[in-house]
Write an enzyme that holds these catalytic residues in place. Structure first.
Site, mmCIF file in Angstrom:
data_model
loop_
_atom_site.group_PDB
_atom_site.id
_atom_site.type_symbol
_atom_site.label_atom_id
_atom_site.label_comp_id
_atom_site.label_asym_id
_atom_site.label_seq_id
_atom_site.Cartn_x
_atom_site.Cartn_y
_atom_site.Cartn_z
ATOM 1 N N HIS A 1 0.829 -1.201 0.000
ATOM 2 C CA HIS A 1 0.000 0.000 0.000
ATOM 3 C C HIS A 1 0.870 1.261 0.000
ATOM 4 O O HIS A 1 0.614 2.208 -0.743
ATOM 5 C CB HIS A 1 -0.921 0.020 1.225
ATOM 6 C CG HIS A 1 -2.098 -0.894 1.107
ATOM 7 N ND1 HIS A 1 -1.984 -2.244 0.912
ATOM 8 C CD2 HIS A 1 -3.438 -0.651 1.161
ATOM 9 C CE1 HIS A 1 -3.174 -2.798 0.852
ATOM 10 N NE2 HIS A 1 -4.089 -1.852 0.994
ATOM 11 N N HIS B 1 1.060 -3.856 9.130
ATOM 12 C CA HIS B 1 2.480 -3.999 8.840
ATOM 13 C C HIS B 1 3.274 -3.596 10.067
ATOM 14 O O HIS B 1 2.813 -2.812 10.910
ATOM 15 C CB HIS B 1 2.889 -3.115 7.657
ATOM 16 C CG HIS B 1 2.598 -3.703 6.317
ATOM 17 N ND1 HIS B 1 3.423 -4.612 5.688
ATOM 18 C CD2 HIS B 1 1.559 -3.504 5.472
ATOM 19 C CE1 HIS B 1 2.919 -4.947 4.517
ATOM 20 N NE2 HIS B 1 1.779 -4.299 4.361
ATOM 21 N N ASP C 1 8.452 -2.330 7.749
ATOM 22 C CA ASP C 1 7.890 -2.449 6.400
ATOM 23 C C ASP C 1 7.616 -1.075 5.799
ATOM 24 O O ASP C 1 7.827 -0.855 4.601
ATOM 25 C CB ASP C 1 6.582 -3.252 6.443
ATOM 26 C CG ASP C 1 6.752 -4.582 7.141
ATOM 27 O OD1 ASP C 1 7.885 -5.101 7.145
ATOM 28 O OD2 ASP C 1 5.760 -5.097 7.695
#
Length: 376
Positions: free
Chosen positions: A200, A241, A245
């Site tokens: 994302h 996450h 990340d």
């Protein structure tokens, strides 16, 4: 020597013959702009359809590998220790829609903006060129991402990925074809294990960096960075996450983007900065479309060897003499520079590569007769 080929397209259709919106001047003008932009974009799309198609197909390849990682996932009851989890308040499973809403609003807004050259009068980029570039950036980032999350199986921190949940691990495939079948919706929001680095965040940063480079509104650029930061915090707070990340995505994506952008905008021998200096042969083609109803001509000048990073300069008018030749003393100094095979406004004079440059909205009392060419 420069060769200019002149091609004319006469648009003499009446409102009944060539207009789909006879009742609205605004819609007629909008339809005219769309038609004109299609004329400009089609040649560039024909020359760039391969990277665009490959970039779109790689989204499927990326989905296959995230699905494989979901099968390899090794869940735990408690996520690993994370500084972001300690500092940010936790958004429980009922509030995970918040980050998804911000993501899809940003993604939809960016997608609409990429097609703005078809409807706005002042343009700064070509849609075909933009998609070919940003898709290649995504391909490189996603390839790095695949290598990263397949190298080490980390326990995903999200609620549906924890030990004991039925969705934590996908069952092993019974047939080979189950590996190539993919549910895009499930992989986008219900995957587990594909952590380093955040997908994302990668998509959003590519969009923000693209607008930072090709967009025109400073306020939108600032808003894009603010929303990207807010989305990153929401992803961590939702436990989708780990913080690492997000951090890795924030320095990997810009490095890939600007490395590839420099390659596109400059084509030089990096071992010898003086090796590319010298004469450059440039071929130009002019497409002129004339609307007899509005008595308005749109002039497109195409050139292949001199790079034009932005398109705002293309809004200057180009004077056309009655004998069909572009005037050396054009109203636009930029146009005159093109005819002399040089660009006075570029920071690096040894730049070789370019995208076609379009000169739009040239108004005359009548359509000039365009025949012949120029040797510059």
């Amino acid at each position: 020597m420069s060769v200019v080929q002149l091609q004319t397209e006469n648009r003499n259709g009446t409102e009944e013959e060539g207009c789909c919106f006879p009742c609205s001047p605004f819609l007629r003008e909008l339809w005219r702009r769309v038609q004109m932009e299609i004329v400009v974009e089609l040649p560039m799309l024909k020359s760039r359809w391969k990277p665009i198609l490959f970039g779109a197909f790689f989204q499927y390849i990326h989905g296959i590998f995230t699905q494989l990682e979901h099968r390899l996932h090794q869940p735990q009851e408690v996520p690993l220790g994370d500084l972001g989890f300690d500092l940010l308040p936790e958004l429980d499973n009922s509030k995970t829609w918040v980050s998804e809403t911000v993501f899809f609003l940003m993604f939809a807004s960016f997608l609409i903006w990429t097609f703005s050259p078809f409807v706005v009068a002042r343009k700064r980029f070509y849609t075909a060129v933009l998609f070919s570039r940003l898709l290649m950036v995504l391909v490189v980032c996603q390839a790095l991402r695949i290598v990263s999350f397949l190298s080490t199986q980390l326990p995903a921190p999200h609620y549906h990925c924890r030990k004991g949940e039925p969705t934590a691990v996908r069952p092993a495939a019974d047939h080979w074809w189950e590996h190539i079948l993919m549910n895009p919706t499930r992989q986008a929001t219900g995957g587990c294990g594909d952590l380093v680095f955040s997908s994302h965040t990668t998509f959003i940063l590519v969009g923000v960096l693209t607008y930072q480079t090709y967009g025109g509104l400073f306020a939108v650029k600032v808003l894009g960075w603010i929303l990207a930061g807010i989305l990153s915090l929401l992803i961590i707070a939702s436990r989708k996450h780990y913080t690492v990340d997000i951090v890795v995505a924030w320095y990997t994506v810009p490095l890939v983007f600007y490395t590839m952008h420099r390659r596109w905008t400059t084509h030089r021998d990096m071992r010898d900065e003086d090796s590319t200096k010298g004469e450059m042969d440039t071929e130009l083609e002019v497409v002129v479309q004339y609307d007899s109803r509005t008595q308005k001509s749109d002039v497109h000048v195409w050139q292949t060897n001199i790079y034009d990073n932005r398109r705002e300069r293309a809004e200057n008018s180009v004077s056309v003499q009655s004998n069909g030749l572009l005037s050396q003393e054009s109203q636009s100094p930029f146009a005159a520079a093109l005819l002399k095979n040089e660009r006075s406004d570029l920071r690096k004079p040894d730049v070789r590569k370019t995208e076609p440059t379009a000169f739009r909205s040239f108004s005359e009392g009548s359509c000039p007769s365009l025949t012949g060419g120029i040797d510059g």
